[in-house]
Design a protein around this motif. Sequence first.
Motif, PDB file in Angstrom:
ATOM      1  N   ARG A 164       0.835  -1.201   0.000  1.00 35.64           N
ATOM      2  CA  ARG A 164       0.000   0.000   0.000  1.00 35.64           C
ATOM      3  C   ARG A 164       0.875   1.259   0.000  1.00 35.64           C
ATOM      4  NH1 ARG A 164      -5.077   1.232   0.471  1.00 35.64           N
ATOM      5  NH2 ARG A 164      -5.574  -1.005   0.670  1.00 35.64           N
ATOM      6  N   HIS A 165       0.491   2.213  -0.848  1.00 38.41           N
ATOM      7  CA  HIS A 165       1.289   3.425  -0.975  1.00 38.41           C
ATOM      8  C   HIS A 165       0.435   4.557  -1.536  1.00 38.41           C
ATOM      9  CE1 HIS A 165       1.450   1.545  -4.987  1.00 38.41           C
ATOM     10  NE2 HIS A 165       1.557   2.787  -5.456  1.00 38.41           N
ATOM     11  N   THR A 166       0.973   5.761  -1.408  1.00 34.67           N
ATOM     12  CA  THR A 166       0.440   6.926  -2.089  1.00 34.67           C
ATOM     13  C   THR A 166       1.613   7.575  -2.830  1.00 34.67           C
ATOM     14  OG1 THR A 166      -0.844   8.965  -1.858  1.00 34.67           O
ATOM     15  CG2 THR A 166       0.745   8.460  -0.101  1.00 34.67           C
ATOM     16  N   HIS A 167       1.436   8.799  -3.339  1.00 32.16           N
ATOM     17  CA  HIS A 167       2.416   9.369  -4.251  1.00 32.16           C
ATOM     18  C   HIS A 167       2.661  10.842  -3.948  1.00 32.16           C
ATOM     19  CE1 HIS A 167      -0.614   6.675  -6.065  1.00 32.16           C
ATOM     20  NE2 HIS A 167       0.439   5.975  -6.467  1.00 32.16           N
ATOM     21  N   GLU A 200      -4.522   6.374  -2.619  1.00 27.16           N
ATOM     22  CA  GLU A 200      -3.751   5.426  -1.828  1.00 27.16           C
ATOM     23  C   GLU A 200      -4.252   4.034  -2.199  1.00 27.16           C
ATOM     24  OE1 GLU A 200      -3.034   6.194   2.354  1.00 27.16           O
ATOM     25  OE2 GLU A 200      -3.353   4.069   2.801  1.00 27.16           O
ATOM     26  N   HIS A 201      -3.353   3.181  -2.671  1.00 27.65           N
ATOM     27  CA  HIS A 201      -3.816   1.883  -3.154  1.00 27.65           C
ATOM     28  C   HIS A 201      -2.736   0.818  -2.997  1.00 27.65           C
ATOM     29  CE1 HIS A 201      -2.287   2.840  -7.546  1.00 27.65           C
ATOM     30  NE2 HIS A 201      -1.417   3.181  -6.633  1.00 27.65           N
ATOM     31  N   SER A 202      -3.170  -0.426  -3.214  1.00 24.51           N
ATOM     32  CA  SER A 202      -2.285  -1.583  -3.184  1.00 24.51           C
ATOM     33  C   SER A 202      -2.671  -2.476  -4.361  1.00 24.51           C
ATOM     34  CB  SER A 202      -2.427  -2.342  -1.856  1.00 24.51           C
ATOM     35  OG  SER A 202      -1.624  -3.514  -1.853  1.00 24.51           O
ATOM     36  N   ARG A 222       5.194   6.771  -1.554  1.00 22.13           N
ATOM     37  CA  ARG A 222       5.204   6.833  -0.101  1.00 22.13           C
ATOM     38  C   ARG A 222       4.501   5.587   0.429  1.00 22.13           C
ATOM     39  NH1 ARG A 222       9.302  10.061   0.862  1.00 22.13           N
ATOM     40  NH2 ARG A 222       9.088  12.082  -0.194  1.00 22.13           N
ATOM     41  N   ARG A 224       3.382   2.711   3.229  1.00 21.80           N
ATOM     42  CA  ARG A 224       2.910   2.711   4.601  1.00 21.80           C
ATOM     43  C   ARG A 224       3.669   1.666   5.423  1.00 21.80           C
ATOM     44  NH1 ARG A 224       1.105   7.589   4.273  1.00 21.80           N
ATOM     45  NH2 ARG A 224      -0.826   7.848   3.073  1.00 21.80           N
TER      46      ARG A 224
END
Length: 235
Positions: A164-167, A200-202, A222, A224
Motif C-alpha cells: 500500500r502506498h500513495t504518491h 492510496e492503493h495496493s 510513499r 505505509r
Amino acid sequence: MSVHSHPGDATLLRYAAGTLPAGPALLVEIHLQGCPHCRAAVRRFEAVGGALLDAAEPAALGADAFARTLARLGPAPVSGGLTGGGSRRDHLEAAFSGPAAAPRLPEGLVLPEGVRLPRPLTSRRIGAMMPVAPGVRVGRVHVPEDGQSNVFLFQIGPGRAIPRHTHDGTEYTHVICGGFSDPSGHYGAGDLVEADGDVEHSPRVDDDGTCICLAAFEGRLRFRGLLGVVLRPFL
C-alpha cells in the motif's frame, strides 16, 4: 488487445507540446503505439499548437539567439525513443514500419511466452530485476535525457500485490502483459493508468498470470509502515 484506460487530455497535451517529462513521455509513447484514439488526440493537439504559432505576432530575435538556444539544449541526446532526431510522428511511424528490434532483456526478467518488451524499451538500459517484496521484482529504466526521471519495470507474480502506498506526484503505469486491480478498476495489457497524490492503493495482480508493467513517477512513492523503509532505496 483492447485498451480501456488512457492518458488524460492534460497529459496528452503536455506530450504534444513537449513539456511532459521524459519518463512519463516514454510511457505515453509506448501507449500511443497501440492506441489509435490517443494518436488522433495528439495529432489534434499538435495541429492546434501549430495554428496558434501561425497566428502569433512575430518577435525580433537577438543576434546571439541561436547560439544561446544551442547552449541551453546541451549535447546531443542518446538515440532512442523520442530523444533521437525527427518529429514525434516520425518516431511513431518508425515504431510501426521499422524492423523488429532484437530483445534486450534485463537480468532476472522472465517474459511469458509470446510477450515482447515494447520497441521503445529495447534501446534503453534496464537494471537487473531486484526482489523488493514477495513476488515483486523491479528494474530501473535508465533515461539519460532526464537524470531525475524515476522509471521502473515491474514483474509481479500471480495474486501478488504492490504494498500500500500513495504518491508525491502523479504515478503513470502502462501494462505490458497480464492485469491488475485496485479500487478504481481492473487494468490489462495496453492500458495506461494515472494516479495522483490523492490515491492510496495496493494494486493486486490477477490470479491467472504474471503482470509486467512499466511505471514512471513524478516524485516518489510513499509506502505505509515499516516496509516503506525497506523499499525506499529502490523506489
